[in-house]
Design an enzyme around this catalytic site. Structure first.
Site, PDB file in Angstrom:
ATOM      1  N   CYS A   2       0.857  -1.191   0.000  1.00 21.57           N
ATOM      2  CA  CYS A   2       0.000   0.000   0.000  1.00 21.57           C
ATOM      3  C   CYS A   2       0.891   1.239   0.000  1.00 21.57           C
ATOM      4  O   CYS A   2       2.094   1.152   0.170  1.00 21.57           O
ATOM      5  CB  CYS A   2      -0.879   0.029   1.241  1.00 21.57           C
ATOM      6  N   ARG A  27       1.486   1.520  -6.148  1.00 20.04           N
ATOM      7  CA  ARG A  27       1.620   0.560  -5.054  1.00 20.04           C
ATOM      8  C   ARG A  27       0.312  -0.179  -4.768  1.00 20.04           C
ATOM      9  O   ARG A  27       0.298  -1.128  -3.993  1.00 20.04           O
ATOM     10  CB  ARG A  27       2.066   1.274  -3.775  1.00 20.04           C
ATOM     11  N   TRP A  73      -3.817  -1.825  -1.429  1.00 19.47           N
ATOM     12  CA  TRP A  73      -3.744  -3.067  -2.197  1.00 19.47           C
ATOM     13  C   TRP A  73      -4.192  -4.147  -1.214  1.00 19.47           C
ATOM     14  O   TRP A  73      -3.470  -4.477  -0.268  1.00 19.47           O
ATOM     15  CB  TRP A  73      -2.304  -3.291  -2.662  1.00 19.47           C
ATOM     16  N   ASN A  99       0.874   0.554   6.123  1.00 22.59           N
ATOM     17  CA  ASN A  99       1.388  -0.263   5.034  1.00 22.59           C
ATOM     18  C   ASN A  99       2.135  -1.414   5.681  1.00 22.59           C
ATOM     19  O   ASN A  99       3.058  -1.180   6.472  1.00 22.59           O
ATOM     20  CB  ASN A  99       2.326   0.590   4.166  1.00 22.59           C
ATOM     21  N   GLY A 100       1.731  -2.672   5.388  1.00 17.04           N
ATOM     22  CA  GLY A 100       2.386  -3.824   6.006  1.00 17.04           C
ATOM     23  C   GLY A 100       1.331  -4.828   6.451  1.00 17.04           C
ATOM     24  O   GLY A 100       0.163  -4.740   6.045  1.00 17.04           O
ATOM     25  N   GLU A 430       0.601  38.337  31.937  1.00 20.67           N
ATOM     26  CA  GLU A 430      -0.223  37.331  31.267  1.00 20.67           C
ATOM     27  C   GLU A 430      -0.983  36.467  32.294  1.00 20.67           C
ATOM     28  O   GLU A 430      -2.154  36.160  32.107  1.00 20.67           O
ATOM     29  CB  GLU A 430       0.668  36.462  30.369  1.00 20.67           C
ATOM     30  N   LYS A 434      -5.069  36.115  32.563  1.00 17.32           N
ATOM     31  CA  LYS A 434      -5.785  34.836  32.531  1.00 17.32           C
ATOM     32  C   LYS A 434      -6.793  34.761  33.682  1.00 17.32           C
ATOM     33  O   LYS A 434      -7.922  34.336  33.512  1.00 17.32           O
ATOM     34  CB  LYS A 434      -4.816  33.650  32.626  1.00 17.32           C
ATOM     35  N   GLU A 437      -9.736  37.171  32.939  1.00 17.59           N
ATOM     36  CA  GLU A 437     -10.676  36.901  31.849  1.00 17.59           C
ATOM     37  C   GLU A 437     -11.426  35.590  31.999  1.00 17.59           C
ATOM     38  O   GLU A 437     -12.559  35.491  31.537  1.00 17.59           O
ATOM     39  CB  GLU A 437     -10.020  37.027  30.469  1.00 17.59           C
ATOM     40  N   HIS A 453       6.311  51.574  44.778  1.00 17.14           N
ATOM     41  CA  HIS A 453       5.802  52.819  44.201  1.00 17.14           C
ATOM     42  C   HIS A 453       4.273  52.869  44.207  1.00 17.14           C
ATOM     43  O   HIS A 453       3.692  53.661  43.481  1.00 17.14           O
ATOM     44  CB  HIS A 453       6.339  52.995  42.778  1.00 17.14           C
ATOM     45  N   LYS A 552     -13.163  35.623  20.548  1.00 16.27           N
ATOM     46  CA  LYS A 552     -11.841  35.087  20.224  1.00 16.27           C
ATOM     47  C   LYS A 552     -11.079  36.020  19.293  1.00 16.27           C
ATOM     48  O   LYS A 552      -9.871  36.162  19.384  1.00 16.27           O
ATOM     49  CB  LYS A 552     -11.992  33.702  19.584  1.00 16.27           C
TER      50      LYS A 552
HETATM   51  C1  AGP Z   1      -6.058  36.617  25.514  1.00 13.62           C
HETATM   52  O1  AGP Z   1      -6.367  35.557  26.318  1.00 13.62           O
HETATM   53  C2  AGP Z   1      -7.134  37.342  24.905  1.00 13.62           C
HETATM   54  N1  AGP Z   1      -8.313  36.714  24.708  1.00 13.62           N
HETATM   55  C3  AGP Z   1      -6.812  38.591  24.124  1.00 13.62           C
HETATM   56  O2  AGP Z   1      -6.112  39.438  24.978  1.00 13.62           O
HETATM   57  C4  AGP Z   1      -6.014  38.406  22.815  1.00 13.62           C
HETATM   58  O3  AGP Z   1      -4.707  38.021  23.099  1.00 13.62           O
HETATM   59  C5  AGP Z   1      -6.057  39.736  22.040  1.00 13.62           C
HETATM   60  O4  AGP Z   1      -7.377  40.045  21.719  1.00 13.62           O
HETATM   61  C6  AGP Z   1      -5.216  39.694  20.790  1.00 13.62           C
HETATM   62  O5  AGP Z   1      -5.691  38.733  19.888  1.00 13.62           O
HETATM   63  P1  AGP Z   1      -4.809  38.252  18.688  1.00 13.62           P
HETATM   64  O6  AGP Z   1      -3.597  37.587  19.256  1.00 13.62           O
HETATM   65  O7  AGP Z   1      -5.687  37.312  17.934  1.00 13.62           O
HETATM   66  O8  AGP Z   1      -4.433  39.451  17.879  1.00 13.62           O
END
Ligand code: AGP
Length: 557
Positions: A2, A27, A73, A99-100, A430, A434, A437, A453, A552
């Site tokens: 195959c 094949r 095959w 394949n075999g 970051e 997280k 959000e 500060h 997103k």
């Molecule tokens: C991250 O968790 C976010 N949902 C948001 O900050 C995201 O990183 C931002 O909107 C940028 O999006 P992009 O990387 O698709 O440009």
């Protein structure tokens, strides 16, 4: 006899696979089949010559940049659609071409059937899909390894799993299997004729060898201590002339850009700025000569990032994209760039794409540095560290239960402070994003040196701090910050390097990450912060994948 063909890269897999099948048709041509993974899996099979399958594929136009295909095959079972490959397991998540001949398939099938597995075909091959299903615990490579230990006979196989859109596992015993890599893509086939036009590097898999062909591996050139980023080759000369780099992006991609600033400054002589795209687009741009503008975006569609990029282009800068979604607007509007190849990210929160952005930014810095005065030794050291990262991330993911217990202890807090220095400062930002959000807990990310500060005024027993404190060049300084917090009865979770016992007496709780090169450690330290936010969100009953008020892809200003 195959023919198998497999592809992972940046092109639509359907074209590559059908072309490969046609070259392998000599094949066997009793029947053929194809599987392509994207947000949905596509599977098509046809009896007869490859042309029959080809017509169906052109009609369906499946999308996806990872796939496998097979021309058969017949040995075990008639040439029917049910017997054509790819074969699947009971869950429908695993796709496999072979394949075999699996000589002990009857004994294995009996055993698997008794254990509840349902078979769809008369083939010897299908037992492999079920054996892999049995052995699968989240790591496709080790599941394939375990399954193959039970097999007698010959095989060249390629395996996909719907949870691993960035991976194909290929293995061989007795049946020829060839790998080809080039231009940020990888291919495998049972005959070099299916690869020859597309690659200048061909590797013949030896018996009992297995390959996991994800897109980033082909980017490490160990002999020269440099990264190979095909998407930047066309602008190589302009990159040599570059004096200034401006990184523009939003949200998590902006934090990745802040990391990019540290790493490019460290490994090259370029001056680097990182700007929020939403601010950059409205600035009066006095761009200096030889300025490169790099737009970072998971989606490749973010309105502010796109507008900033267009403005920089108008002003004559060389614009580059670092995006995840293949063929997105930013990818199309930049003359050169790099794909992160993180696979499709379904959840709104950027997680694996952030990790991939940090990785690729390191590779870009390495590429720029090696064409300047970064030594081969320094380059190789980073590449060796990068190779260890996937296993090290697996070690962190294995701590998920412990991190859930921590989340149980802290998820009722109303506010959180995240602190880090230098490479860990973007990680602090970051981590805090997280938690905001997906768990809806107010969290501030701060450069630890800024504590005195202002933010230290907030500290009391109800206001915990996540301190990112691996044993790097900033370690002692951030330990002092932790002491200051403890002196004000603040609770501290420390994320530090494995084996560091000193913090256990100082912090309330400690999360350990494997040791790595200082520049690479953020790729590791961000993972427990993602897990912590995830567990807090689940415990608080939040929808982790679709947090309220967010989208997103932010395609409006
Ligand atoms: C991250 O968790 C976010 N949902 C948001 O900050 C995201 O990183 C931002 O909107 C940028 O999006 P992009 O990387 O698709 O440009």
């Amino acid at each position: 006899m195959c023919g198998i063909v497999a592809y992972i890269g940046h092109q639509q897999a359907r074209e590559v696979l059908v072309e490969g099948l046609k070259r392998l048709e000599y094949r066997g041509y009793d029947s053929s089949g194809i599987a392509i993974l994207d947000s949905k899996a596509y599977l098509a099979k046809a009896v007869g010559k490859v042309g029959v399958l080809e017509k169906r594929v052109w009609k369906d136009q499946p999308r996806g940049v990872v796939g496998i295909a097979h021309t058969r095959w017949a040995t075990h079972g008639k040439p029917t659609e049910a017997n054509a490959h790819p074969h699947q397991d009971c869950s429908g998540k695993i796709f496999l071409v072979h394949n075999g001949i699996i000589e002990n398939y009857q004994a294995l099938k009996k055993h698997l059937t008794a254990a509840g597995h349902k078979f769809q075909s008369e083939t010897d091959t299908e037992v492999l899909a079920h054996l892999i299903e049995n052995a699968y615990r989240g790591d496709l490579g080790s599941a394939v390894q375990k399954a193959l230990l039970q097999v007698q006979g010959t095989y060249g196989i390629a395996v996909l799993h719907t949870a691993h859109l960035d991976q194909i596992i290929v293995a061989r015993r007795g049946s020829p299997t060839v790998l080809g890599a080039g231009n940020n893509e990888s291919r495998a086939a049972s005959d070099v004729s299916a690869l020859a036009q597309h690659t200048d590097r061909v590797v013949y898999l030896e018996d009992n060898e297995m390959a996991s062909e994800n897109a980033s591996r082909g980017r490490l050139n160990h002999s020269e201590g440099v990264a190979k980023l095909g998407g930047l080759e066309s602008v190589h000369d302009r990159l040599l002339q570059a004096r200034h780099l401006i990184i523009v992006s939003c949200g998590s991609s902006y934090y990745a850009g802040l990391f990019g600033r540290y790493v490019v400054e460290t490994l090259t002589d370029l001056t680097v700025e990182t700007e929020l795209a939403s601010e950059f687009r409205y600035r009066k741009l006095n761009l200096r000569q030889n300025t490169v503008v790099l737009a970072i975006s998971q989606s490749g569609e973010t309105a502010d990032t796109l507008a900033a990029l267009r403005e920089a282009k108008r002003k004559g800068a060389l614009v580059l994209g670092l995006v995840n979604v293949v063929g997105s607007t930013i990818a199309r509007e930049t003359p050169a760039g790099v794909y992160t190849h993180a696979g499709i990210e379904v959840g709104v929160a950027s997680t694996k794409s952030f990790v991939s952005q940090l990785t690729i930014l390191t590779l870009i810095a390495l590429l720029l540095g090696r064409s300047r005065d970064l030594s081969i030794e320094e380059g190789s050291l980073l590449l060796r560290g990068l190779e260890k990262i996937p296993d090290q991330i697996r070690e962190i993911l294995a701590q998920s239960d412990d991190i859930r217990k921590l989340a149980q202890k802290y998820c009722d807090a109303r506010h959180f402070l995240y602190i880090g220095r230098k490479y860990q400062y973007p990680v602090a930002l970051e981590g805090a994003l997280k938690l905001k959000e997906i768990a809806y807990i107010h969290a501030e990310g701060y450069a630890a040196g800024e504590m005195k500060h202002g933010p230290i005024a907030l500290i009391d027993p109800s206001f915990p701090t996540m301190a990112i404190v691996p044993e790097d060049g900033s370690y002692e300084k951030i330990v002092s910050n932790i002491q200051e917090i403890r002196a004000r009865e603040g609770r501290v979770i420390a994320v530090t390097s494995v084996g560091n016992k000193k913090l256990e007496n100082l912090a309330d709780d400690v999360i350990f990450v494997p040791k790595s090169h200082e520049i690479l450690t953020p790729i590791l330290t961000v993972v427990p912060l993602q897990l912590f936010a995830y567990h807090c969100a689940v415990l608080r009953g939040c929808d982790v994948d679709k947090p309220r008020n967010l989208a997103k892809s932010v395609t409006v200003e």
